[in-house]
Design an enzyme around this catalytic site. Sequence first.
Site, short mmCIF file in Angstrom:
data_model
loop_
_atom_site.label_atom_id
_atom_site.label_comp_id
_atom_site.label_asym_id
_atom_site.label_seq_id
_atom_site.Cartn_x
_atom_site.Cartn_y
_atom_site.Cartn_z
N GLY A 43 -108.79 20.79 26.60
CA GLY A 43 -108.48 19.71 27.54
C GLY A 43 -108.67 20.20 28.96
N GLN A 48 -107.88 20.28 37.99
CA GLN A 48 -108.24 21.66 37.59
C GLN A 48 -109.67 22.03 37.99
OE1 GLN A 48 -106.75 21.14 33.36
NE2 GLN A 48 -106.22 23.26 33.77
N CYS A 88 -103.14 27.14 29.45
CA CYS A 88 -103.69 26.25 30.48
C CYS A 88 -104.83 26.99 31.16
CB CYS A 88 -102.61 25.90 31.49
SG CYS A 88 -103.19 24.83 32.82
N LEU A 89 -105.98 26.34 31.31
CA LEU A 89 -107.15 27.01 31.90
C LEU A 89 -106.87 27.45 33.34
CD1 LEU A 89 -110.09 24.83 30.51
CD2 LEU A 89 -109.31 27.07 29.70
N HIS A 130 -100.01 17.34 28.09
CA HIS A 130 -100.23 18.46 29.01
C HIS A 130 -101.17 18.03 30.15
CE1 HIS A 130 -101.00 22.89 29.86
NE2 HIS A 130 -101.98 22.30 30.53
N GLU A 131 -102.28 17.37 29.79
CA GLU A 131 -103.26 16.99 30.81
C GLU A 131 -102.72 15.89 31.72
OE1 GLU A 131 -105.53 19.01 31.22
OE2 GLU A 131 -105.42 19.98 29.25
N HIS A 134 -100.86 17.17 34.57
CA HIS A 134 -101.69 17.63 35.69
C HIS A 134 -101.94 16.50 36.70
CE1 HIS A 134 -102.75 21.77 34.81
NE2 HIS A 134 -103.09 21.47 33.57
ZN ZN Z 1 -103.27 22.79 32.04
#
Ligand code: ZN
Length: 166
Positions: A43, A48, A88-89, A130-131, A134
């Site tokens: 994701g 991000q 998380c990236l 999660h996304e 963000h």
């Molecule tokens: Zn994340």
Amino acid sequence: MQVVYYPDPVLKLRSAEVDPRSEEIRELVREMIESMHESQGVGLAAPQVGRSLRIFVASETGEIEDAIPFLNPRVEPFGPTKPFEEGCLSFPDIRAPIVRPERVRVVYQDLDGNERRAEFGELTARIVQHEYDHLEGVLFIERMTPADRLRIRPDLKTLEEQFRPR
Ligand code: ZN
């Protein structure tokens, strides 16, 4: 397309609505899906990649062909909560169990501007929550237990030291 790391301030903003039919947005979504795949993520949210816009992509397998773009989403988590290990990236090498509801309803727009409704469980429900966080400027470290936050403090410190404003 470069993934933005903690503590970049863009990650803490509430992001803005988008026009799904704009050519620029289609291109951004395409690039986000490629970045997610290249980074071996499941994701990725627009903040991000440094864009404070209400877009995220999710792919349970991490494959490009399974990626779903969610534009201007509204999310309603429901069902019993359970912990599940998340990464998380924007926080390389940091993982911790996060407690969230098991299921989620989402109303969103697709790339043709059509409103869609969907319900997800399992991994996709997790990714969507999660996304979506963000887009609200909420990071998974804020949902960790105090013990996990303490444990990852040195890793956060390293990211803070490595951070260079874009
Ligand atoms: Zn994340």
